[in-house]
Design an enzyme around this catalytic site. Structure first.
Site: not given
Ligand code: SAH
Length: 230
Positions: A71
């Site tokens: 993000s």
């Molecule tokens: N906080 C992260 C943002 C990653 S984007 C960072 O700083 O890099 C959001 C993430 O949520 C992705 O890696 C995606 O695979 C995960 N995600 C999506 N649906 C999910 C679910 N149902 N349970 C757990 N993780 C999930």
């Protein structure tokens, strides 16, 4: 060419200047000094893929593989600030991704539990935490819609992918008096960052904070029996 530390410093200045444009929406013109210290300390370049390191300190999202993104730093700071974390807090994160947001949280509380649905991303994040010496983080592969009941209730919950609705399990796993931040909305439609507060009586109050654009929180099939904790 700017070096890493001057790029990092610039990232902090950009976050502070972006606050000027958003303060009327988010109801604050600064983030807590503790949050900004964590933003200064955690090396974002260690959380992005090698070939995209040149983007590491831009105030934008960066692809991290599997169609996911790390993000935007301003949003990471905002979401962290909204949680109002204390050093003795235990926090749940849904969506470990690169682990950058997890690392920021780990600087501000006692323990972070972080769930990621994509095993490869979870393992890569886990390796980064080990390399960087962040020892108060536990990760797990699984579906965040169900939360992580074993360690509940939490002093704060952060969801870093957009949910179609606020999952019931996450509301239940929040302590009375605690806060959750979660983007709500459908992919490519309007999404709103929500602040969810559970009052002392257990009542849930939801306030919209800001329009955002997140990857979706996927509703995976019921394979949770294969979940693995690290
Ligand atoms: N906080 C992260 C943002 C990653 S984007 C960072 O700083 O890099 C959001 C993430 O949520 C992705 O890696 C995606 O695979 C995960 N995600 C999506 N649906 C999910 C679910 N149902 N349970 C757990 N993780 C999930």
């Amino acid at each position: 060419m700017k070096n890493t530390s001057s790029k990092h410093k610039h990232m902090i200045e950009v976050i502070e200047s972006e606050l000027k444009y958003t303060r009327s929406m988010i109801g604050r013109d600064r983030f807590s000094p503790r949050v900004m210290e964590a933003m200064k300390k955690v090396p974002r370049d260690k959380f992005v893929p090698e070939d995209l390191k040149f983007l590491a300190f831009d105030n934008g999202p960066v692809p991290i593989g599997h169609g996911q993104t790390i993000s935007q730093p301003y949003i990471v700071a905002l979401m962290t600030d909204l949680l109002e974390l204390e050093p003795d807090h235990v926090v749940l994160e849904v969506g470990t991704g690169s682990g950058y947001q997890t690392a920021i949280l780990s600087q501000l509380c006692k323990q972070v539990y972080s769930i990621e649905v994509i095993a490869d991303l979870s393992e890569a994040a886990e390796a980064r935490f080990k390399n960087l010496g962040y020892s108060n983080i536990e990760t797990r592969v699984g579906n965040g819609y169900q939360g992580w009941p074993e360690h509940a209730p939490y002093d704060g919950i952060i969801v870093t992918a957009a949910a179609a609705y606020i999952p019931e399990a996450l509301k239940e796993q929040l302590k009375p008096g605690a806060k959750m931040v979660i983007p709500v909305g459908l992919p490519h439609m309007h999404q709103e960052l929500m602040l969810v507060e559970k009052d002392r009586q257990g009542e849930i109050n939801v306030s919209p904070i800001l329009g955002v654009a997140f990857v979706p929180l996927v509703e995976t099939p019921a394979t949770d029996t294969n979940d693995t904790a690290h």
